[in-house]
Design a protein around this motif. Structure first.
Motif, PDB file in Angstrom:
ATOM      1  N   TRP A   1      89.312 -17.427 123.174  1.00 37.74           N
ATOM      2  CA  TRP A   1      87.963 -17.368 122.597  1.00 37.74           C
ATOM      3  C   TRP A   1      87.710 -18.589 121.713  1.00 37.74           C
ATOM      4  CZ3 TRP A   1      86.415 -16.296 117.350  1.00 37.74           C
ATOM      5  CH2 TRP A   1      85.060 -15.981 117.201  1.00 37.74           C
ATOM      6  N   LEU A   2      88.704 -18.944 120.901  1.00 39.05           N
ATOM      7  CA  LEU A   2      88.556 -20.117 120.028  1.00 39.05           C
ATOM      8  C   LEU A   2      88.456 -21.388 120.859  1.00 39.05           C
ATOM      9  CD1 LEU A   2      91.227 -19.083 117.375  1.00 39.05           C
ATOM     10  CD2 LEU A   2      88.773 -19.261 116.969  1.00 39.05           C
TER      11      LEU A   2
ATOM     12  N   ARG B   1      85.136 -22.040 122.286  1.00 40.13           N
ATOM     13  CA  ARG B   1      84.175 -22.580 121.313  1.00 40.13           C
ATOM     14  C   ARG B   1      84.509 -24.018 120.956  1.00 40.13           C
ATOM     15  NH1 ARG B   1      81.958 -17.649 118.451  1.00 40.13           N
ATOM     16  NH2 ARG B   1      81.115 -19.080 116.915  1.00 40.13           N
TER      17      ARG B   1
ATOM     18  N   LEU C   1      87.054 -25.328 119.552  1.00 38.38           N
ATOM     19  CA  LEU C   1      87.607 -25.577 118.226  1.00 38.38           C
ATOM     20  C   LEU C   1      88.968 -26.253 118.371  1.00 38.38           C
ATOM     21  CD1 LEU C   1      86.664 -22.206 116.537  1.00 38.38           C
ATOM     22  CD2 LEU C   1      85.669 -24.448 116.100  1.00 38.38           C
TER      23      LEU C   1
ATOM     24  N   PRO D   1      89.265 -12.660 114.242  1.00 39.66           N
ATOM     25  CA  PRO D   1      88.383 -13.790 114.560  1.00 39.66           C
ATOM     26  C   PRO D   1      87.681 -14.357 113.327  1.00 39.66           C
ATOM     27  CG  PRO D   1      88.012 -11.958 116.079  1.00 39.66           C
ATOM     28  CD  PRO D   1      88.938 -11.461 115.023  1.00 39.66           C
ATOM     29  N   GLY D   2      87.303 -13.514 112.395  1.00 39.00           N
ATOM     30  CA  GLY D   2      86.605 -13.988 111.195  1.00 39.00           C
ATOM     31  C   GLY D   2      87.472 -14.943 110.395  1.00 39.00           C
TER      32      GLY D   2
ATOM     33  N   LEU E   1      87.707 -18.260 112.229  1.00 39.32           N
ATOM     34  CA  LEU E   1      86.505 -19.085 112.069  1.00 39.32           C
ATOM     35  C   LEU E   1      86.450 -19.714 110.688  1.00 39.32           C
ATOM     36  CD1 LEU E   1      83.670 -17.137 113.896  1.00 39.32           C
ATOM     37  CD2 LEU E   1      84.960 -19.132 114.660  1.00 39.32           C
ATOM     38  N   SER E   2      86.830 -18.937 109.667  1.00 43.73           N
ATOM     39  CA  SER E   2      86.739 -19.531 108.335  1.00 43.73           C
ATOM     40  C   SER E   2      87.811 -20.609 108.173  1.00 43.73           C
ATOM     41  CB  SER E   2      86.744 -18.469 107.241  1.00 43.73           C
ATOM     42  OG  SER E   2      88.044 -18.178 106.836  1.00 43.73           O
TER      43      SER E   2
ATOM     44  N   ALA F   1      88.676 -22.532 110.642  1.00 47.85           N
ATOM     45  CA  ALA F   1      88.132 -23.663 111.408  1.00 47.85           C
ATOM     46  C   ALA F   1      87.044 -24.380 110.614  1.00 47.85           C
ATOM     47  CB  ALA F   1      87.590 -23.177 112.745  1.00 47.85           C
ATOM     48  N   GLN F   2      86.348 -23.617 109.752  1.00 47.53           N
ATOM     49  CA  GLN F   2      85.240 -24.225 108.991  1.00 47.53           C
ATOM     50  C   GLN F   2      85.714 -24.719 107.628  1.00 47.53           C
ATOM     51  OE1 GLN F   2      82.756 -20.831 109.173  1.00 47.53           O
ATOM     52  NE2 GLN F   2      82.188 -21.200 111.309  1.00 47.53           N
TER      53      GLN F   2
END
Ligand SMILES: [Zn+2]
Length: 389
Positions: A220-221, A224, A226, A240-241, A244-245, A247-248
């Motif tokens: 999934w990542l 996207r 990433l 996943p949350g 994402l954090s 990754a950001q």
């Protein structure tokens, strides 16, 4: 969506009127009686949150059949997407388009924007020093629920971090949870269900949601686009949350704190204490940031210890492959007992921070312990700090 909407509107009219059927027959439009194809349900246009497919399917089936318990408690790790799943269910339930949730109708858009009058979300007040859901918030919710629902087929109340309900707030909600108003569904969300009042827990049907399998999360990542998808998936532990954090900007920060806390500081003890002082200081302005750094430092230590064990066992490093020399240095100084002792100290530190013990005290104690465990090897000049960058 206009084509899909037309399909949805046209099909019931075939059943509604006998004249209409006859007309269709005479015209032979459909090559005989009831030759209209019965399409199966379309897959959702808005995809559900990742993972837990079986649990989600069961929830959907029971919701469709109006057999779902009106108070659910979603339990699972932080960053998994529990609240997103609750929202997704609310969208699906209140969307009339094919492929629900369609993401495009009024209801879907309002829910996605967090503005649907019948989808009520409650969370700890971010203004409070200690995040709680207060009795005032609970009373406001009760008042809102005493009104009729405005638009929704089913009204949803989503309480995020429900374990932050104060005792008073929880008590104010007990009666409503016992007997929710007609057409109203409660979904409580918690990563720490043990912290919920037992009287609240007992009124809810518990839905356990587990971490997303590593391969699925990584794919999934990667989809996207990433960078470092494999490492992010491992670091996020099925959430996943969290991925994402990371990754950001979170990953960068994690590595920064790790290198400060674990890398450099182990060579020069005074820097260690300077950092402890920084991590311990509770400046009001950046309290959230500070708490984040404290958590990151403890997380970095925990993952370093896990990699030390991997090094001992000859397994590849999971988290700190970019600091292999550092891990090797710690592994040279720490045997299994040392790792266990530090892991123990780490748990204690977390516990104390959760109980709002002064951060400076917590980190001083931890650092003294680390220095003691690493001591002999450190004095012998082992390279604890890998060159940065
Ligand atoms: Zn919709």
């Amino acid at each position: 969506m206009s084509g899909a909407a037309a399909w949805g509107e046209a099909s019931p009219s075939v059943d509604e009127s006998a004249d209409c059927e006859a007309a269709f027959d005479e015209a032979g439009l459909f090559g005989g009686r009831y030759a209209v194809e019965e399409p199966g349900p379309l897959p959702p246009v808005v995809p559900p949150p990742l993972g837990n497919g079986a649990a989600r399917e069961r929830l959907c089936q029971q919701l469709d059949a109006d057999r779902l318990h009106p108070c659910l408690l979603f339990v699972g790790p932080q960053g998994l997407g529990k609240r997103q799943l609750a929202r997704w269910l609310a969208m699906r339930r209140n969307c009339d388009e094919p492929g629900a949730p369609c993401g495009a109708c009024w209801s879907c858009r309002q829910i996605q924007a967090g503005q649907h009058p019948d989808i009520i979300e409650l969370e700890p007040d971010p203004e409070k020093a200690v995040p709680i859901i207060s009795v005032a918030q609970a009373r406001a919710l009760s008042a809102q629920l005493s009104l009729h629902r405005a638009h929704a087929r089913t009204r949803f109340v989503i309480i995020d971090e429900a374990d932050r309900l104060t005792v008073e707030a929880a008590n104010a909600l007990l009666l409503t949870l016992e007997e929710p108003p007609d057409g109203t569904m409660f979904i409580l969300v918690s990563a720490r269900p043990a912290a919920l009042l037992s009287t609240v827990r007992s009124r809810c049907l518990r839905v356990r949601l587990g971490p997303v399998p590593n391969g699925e999360l990584e794919a999934w990542l990667a989809s996207r686009e990433l960078p470092e998808a494999a490492w992010l998936a491992v670091m996020a532990e099925g959430c996943p949350g969290r991925a994402l954090s990371l990754a950001q900007g979170g990953a960068e920060r994690w590595r920064e704190v790790r290198d400060l806390f674990i890398g450099e500081v182990a060579t020069e003890i005074w820097r260690f204490f300077a950092l402890a002082e920084r991590l311990g200081k509770a400046e009001k302005a950046d309290k959230a940031r500070l708490a984040g750094d404290q958590a990151l430092a403890l997380d970095a230590l925990e993952r370093l210890l896990q990699d030390v064990l991997a090094h001992h066992a000859g397994r590849p490093l999971r988290y700190n492959a970019d600091r292999a020399a550092l891990v090797a240095a710690w592994a040279g100084a720490l045997h299994a007992e040392g790792v266990a002792a530090l892991a123990n100290e780490l748990d204690k530190s977390r516990q104390m921070l959760a109980e709002h013990v002064n951060g400076r005290l917590v980190f001083d104690a931890l650092i003294v312990r680390i220095a003691a465990e690493l001591g002999p090897a450190r004095r012998a000049g082992a390279p604890f700090a890998a060159p940065a960058g």
